[in-house]
Design a protein around this motif. Structure first.
Motif, PDB file in Angstrom:
ATOM      1  N   VAL A 158      -3.196  11.568  -3.476  1.00 16.65           N
ATOM      2  CA  VAL A 158      -3.850  12.842  -3.174  1.00 16.65           C
ATOM      3  C   VAL A 158      -2.959  14.044  -3.466  1.00 16.65           C
ATOM      4  CG1 VAL A 158      -5.394  11.903  -1.413  1.00 16.65           C
ATOM      5  CG2 VAL A 158      -3.127  12.689  -0.730  1.00 16.65           C
ATOM      6  N   ASN A 159      -1.838  13.839  -4.115  1.00 14.33           N
ATOM      7  CA  ASN A 159      -0.945  14.957  -4.390  1.00 14.33           C
ATOM      8  C   ASN A 159      -1.671  16.014  -5.224  1.00 14.33           C
ATOM      9  OD1 ASN A 159       1.672  15.688  -3.620  1.00 14.33           O
ATOM     10  ND2 ASN A 159       2.515  13.798  -4.476  1.00 14.33           N
ATOM     11  N   PRO A 160      -1.707  17.259  -4.774  1.00 11.79           N
ATOM     12  CA  PRO A 160      -2.535  18.268  -5.443  1.00 11.79           C
ATOM     13  C   PRO A 160      -2.086  18.596  -6.862  1.00 11.79           C
ATOM     14  CG  PRO A 160      -1.157  19.269  -3.742  1.00 11.79           C
ATOM     15  CD  PRO A 160      -1.052  17.789  -3.565  1.00 11.79           C
ATOM     16  N   ALA A 206      12.181  14.322   7.397  1.00  9.80           N
ATOM     17  CA  ALA A 206      12.898  14.604   6.147  1.00  9.80           C
ATOM     18  C   ALA A 206      11.966  14.475   4.944  1.00  9.80           C
ATOM     19  CB  ALA A 206      14.083  13.652   6.002  1.00  9.80           C
ATOM     20  N   SER A 207      11.092  13.457   4.969  1.00  5.86           N
ATOM     21  CA  SER A 207      10.184  13.249   3.848  1.00  5.86           C
ATOM     22  C   SER A 207       9.147  14.366   3.741  1.00  5.86           C
ATOM     23  CB  SER A 207       9.470  11.900   4.000  1.00  5.86           C
ATOM     24  OG  SER A 207       8.791  11.545   2.822  1.00  5.86           O
ATOM     25  N   SER A 262       6.249  12.308   2.206  1.00  9.45           N
ATOM     26  CA  SER A 262       5.647  13.539   2.695  1.00  9.45           C
ATOM     27  C   SER A 262       4.463  13.209   3.616  1.00  9.45           C
ATOM     28  CB  SER A 262       5.229  14.414   1.505  1.00  9.45           C
ATOM     29  OG  SER A 262       4.895  15.713   1.917  1.00  9.45           O
ATOM     30  N   ALA A 263       3.258  13.702   3.312  1.00 11.63           N
ATOM     31  CA  ALA A 263       2.105  13.403   4.163  1.00 11.63           C
ATOM     32  C   ALA A 263       1.830  11.912   4.225  1.00 11.63           C
ATOM     33  CB  ALA A 263       0.869  14.141   3.643  1.00 11.63           C
ATOM     34  N   LEU A 316       0.860  -1.186   0.000  1.00 10.77           N
ATOM     35  CA  LEU A 316       0.000   0.000   0.000  1.00 10.77           C
ATOM     36  C   LEU A 316       0.893   1.231   0.000  1.00 10.77           C
ATOM     37  CD1 LEU A 316      -2.715   1.480   0.277  1.00 10.77           C
ATOM     38  CD2 LEU A 316      -2.626   1.028   2.743  1.00 10.77           C
ATOM     39  N   MET A 317       0.720   2.100  -0.990  1.00  7.73           N
ATOM     40  CA  MET A 317       1.580   3.265  -1.154  1.00  7.73           C
ATOM     41  C   MET A 317       0.765   4.540  -0.956  1.00  7.73           C
ATOM     42  SD  MET A 317       3.740   2.006  -4.509  1.00  7.73           S
ATOM     43  CE  MET A 317       2.290   2.140  -5.563  1.00  7.73           C
ATOM     44  N   PHE A 318       1.259   5.420  -0.092  1.00  3.74           N
ATOM     45  CA  PHE A 318       0.590   6.693   0.182  1.00  3.74           C
ATOM     46  C   PHE A 318       1.371   7.832  -0.457  1.00  3.74           C
ATOM     47  CE2 PHE A 318      -0.215   4.125   4.108  1.00  3.74           C
ATOM     48  CZ  PHE A 318      -1.578   3.969   3.953  1.00  3.74           C
ATOM     49  N   SER A 319       0.684   8.677  -1.192  1.00  2.00           N
ATOM     50  CA  SER A 319       1.332   9.824  -1.823  1.00  2.00           C
ATOM     51  C   SER A 319       1.496  10.970  -0.832  1.00  2.00           C
ATOM     52  CB  SER A 319       0.493  10.309  -3.007  1.00  2.00           C
ATOM     53  OG  SER A 319      -0.650  11.028  -2.525  1.00  2.00           O
ATOM     54  N   GLY A 320       2.210  11.995  -1.267  1.00  2.00           N
ATOM     55  CA  GLY A 320       2.251  13.241  -0.520  1.00  2.00           C
ATOM     56  C   GLY A 320       0.969  14.026  -0.735  1.00  2.00           C
TER      57      GLY A 320
END
Length: 501
Positions: free
Chosen positions: A357-359, A298-299, A190-191, A157-161
């Motif tokens: 969800v990266n804008p 850092a991320s 990131s997030a 499962l990969m979560f974006s910034g």
């Protein structure tokens, strides 16, 4: 989803369909959503599609043949042939049964043949693990299932910034956890790194607390006054404020300690500030002594928003020490939002679930139907998207040739190459739906009302994907259950033998 115009609905049918779709949008749980979705499939006359094996997207003849053989060998107790057939079919997409287009027609489920085949494979695995299957000893069964585990692989499962929009990920996790489909391998940048880290440093109760918002609402962001920004180097937000937030929510644990606590593999994407170096994935394999909160900090160090940071390790005696002390690190999502190839090599990944969800990415994401369309009307869009990427890369090459010696320009171009060139899709994609209001959420602190709103959006975006994820996961989960069953049985046999002696 199937469009209403594909069949001729009379006025009464059209009214019922509109009413069911309205209820679908108001569903408060997946169970309610699923029940309404099944009624919609029936009302829209889609059940016939499920029983029709004619499809350009999978090899129905191959799947039907294997289904028949599996059923026959199991019922006739032809054990050697059954084991051989099981080994041949250890793939989540054999005959292309995992093709995304097979999950876009109906609200719930897919072709009946595919569902029957996956169920039969699971039944055969359970049969091998049962006492009725006597052709192998308990130890031999254990070794067989361990071999199956390696051959089949596992999901990630990969979560974006996405700054505060990353609260969407909590809804994705909630839907997967409630249906026992949350993978053991997680990655985030990131997030997304915050979400992956919270899950990967928590036990089951801790994850449920996070999902319900307990202990998560805090001041993650504090923006600096413009005079402070001018006087000193740094970003527009206070990095120490974020550091405190992360330490309070993640604790003082290393990647190795986090894995020992949760049993889940966390992968955090970071990048050296020097853009000539490649991004790195921090996890229990590559950086076991690195503190998780340090990698997440850092991320989250998005250029302009936060300054680059240094990483911190923990020694065996608990003392904090620098990690690669001469290197500063920033957000890895600009150049590697989804590090699919790297984690696939580390964890034997067979398919990936991407929560995006990266804008700057979501507005350009396509649905599965848009991506896999092959009709003539889809060609202009395909050509424009492909040529747009070529033109963007060409423009950056042109700029690099003429202005690449300027450090700031070179750094911006390196980020630009990363944004345009990377792959933002997984095998299953859960994508946020944005309007102008979402962009006002981006740098707000995670307050309760915003948490609940974005979490619900994540849940609703995940529900239509659960049929696909469950089909992908069922054989792998059955193999895991069989391994645990064989472990318990081995232990019982050892205890009984000891008692007899």
């Amino acid at each position: 989803m199937f469009k209403e115009g594909r069949f001729n609905a009379n006025p009464h049918q059209a009214y019922r369909i509109r009413k069911l779709k309205h209820y679908l949008n108001l569903a408060e749980s997946y169970e309610e959503w699923r029940d309404i979705g099944l009624k919609l499939d029936e009302e829209m006359q889609l059940n016939a599609w499920k029983y029709d094996n004619d499809s350009p997207y999978f090899d129905a003849e191959l799947v039907a043949h294997r289904f028949t053989l599996l059923s026959r060998y199991r019922l006739m107790k032809r054990h050697p042939e059954l084991l051989s057939l099981i080994r041949e079919g250890l793939a989540h997409d054999l005959g292309n049964i995992g093709h995304p287009m097979l999950f876009t027609v109906t609200h719930v489920g897919t072709k009946k043949l595919i569902e029957d085949y996956v169920q039969e494979m699971s039944d055969c695995l359970k049969y091998v693990a049962s006492d009725e299957f006597t052709w192998l000893s308990t130890q031999e069964k254990y070794e067989f299932f361990k071999s199956c585990e390696v051959a089949y692989g596992q999901p990630a499962l990969m979560f974006s910034g996405g700054a505060t929009l990353g609260l969407f990920h909590s809804g994705v996790c909630k839907a997967l956890l409630e249906n026992d489909l949350l993978p053991q391998v997680l990655s985030g940048s990131s997030a997304g790194a915050i979400m992956a880290a919270i899950i990967g440093t928590s036990d089951r109760q801790g994850i449920e607390d996070m999902i319900h918002g307990e202990g998560f609402f805090d001041q993650a962001f504090k923006f600096r006054h413009w005079t402070d920004i001018i006087k000193a180097n740094g970003g527009i937000a206070d990095v120490m404020y974020l550091k405190k937030f992360l330490m309070e929510n993640l604790g003082d644990v290393t990647f190795q300690e986090a894995y020992e606590k949760s049993g889940r593999h966390i992968n955090i994407v970071v990048a050296p500030y020097d853009a000539s170096q490649s991004p790195r994935i921090m996890n229990a394999h590559t950086a076991p002594d690195l503190l998780v909160w340090s990698a997440v900090l850092a991320s989250c160090a998005v250029p302009v928003l936060f300054p680059p940071v240094r990483l911190t390790s923990k020694r065996f005696d608990g003392t904090h020490t620098p990690y690669m002390s001469k290197t500063r690190w920033v957000d890895g999502s600009v150049r590697s939002d989804f590090p699919q190839e790297k984690i696939a090599r580390l964890y034997n990944i067979n398919y990936s679930i991407a929560s995006q969800v990266n804008p700057h990415v979501v507005p350009f994401m396509q649905t599965d139907e848009q991506r896999y369309r092959k009709d003539l009307l889809s060609w202009p869009n395909r050509i424009v998207r492909a040529q747009g990427k070529v033109i963007a890369m060409g423009a950056m090459d042109f700029t690099r040739d003429r202005m690449g010696r300027l450090p700031t320009v070179r750094r911006l171009l390196d980020h630009g190459y990363g944004i345009v060139g990377q792959r933002y899709y997984g095998d299953v994609n859960i994508i946020g739906k944005y309007n102008w209001r979402h962009y006002t959420y981006m740098l707000q602190n995670p307050k309760p009302h915003l948490f609940k709103r974005l979490q619900r959006e994540g849940e609703r975006a995940t529900w239509p994907k659960l049929s696909s994820i469950e089909i992908h996961a069922r054989m792998g989960k059955t193999i895991q259950h069989c391994i645990e069953q064989m472990k318990d049985k081995r232990q019982l046999e050892v205890t009984q033998n000891f008692a007899l002696t």
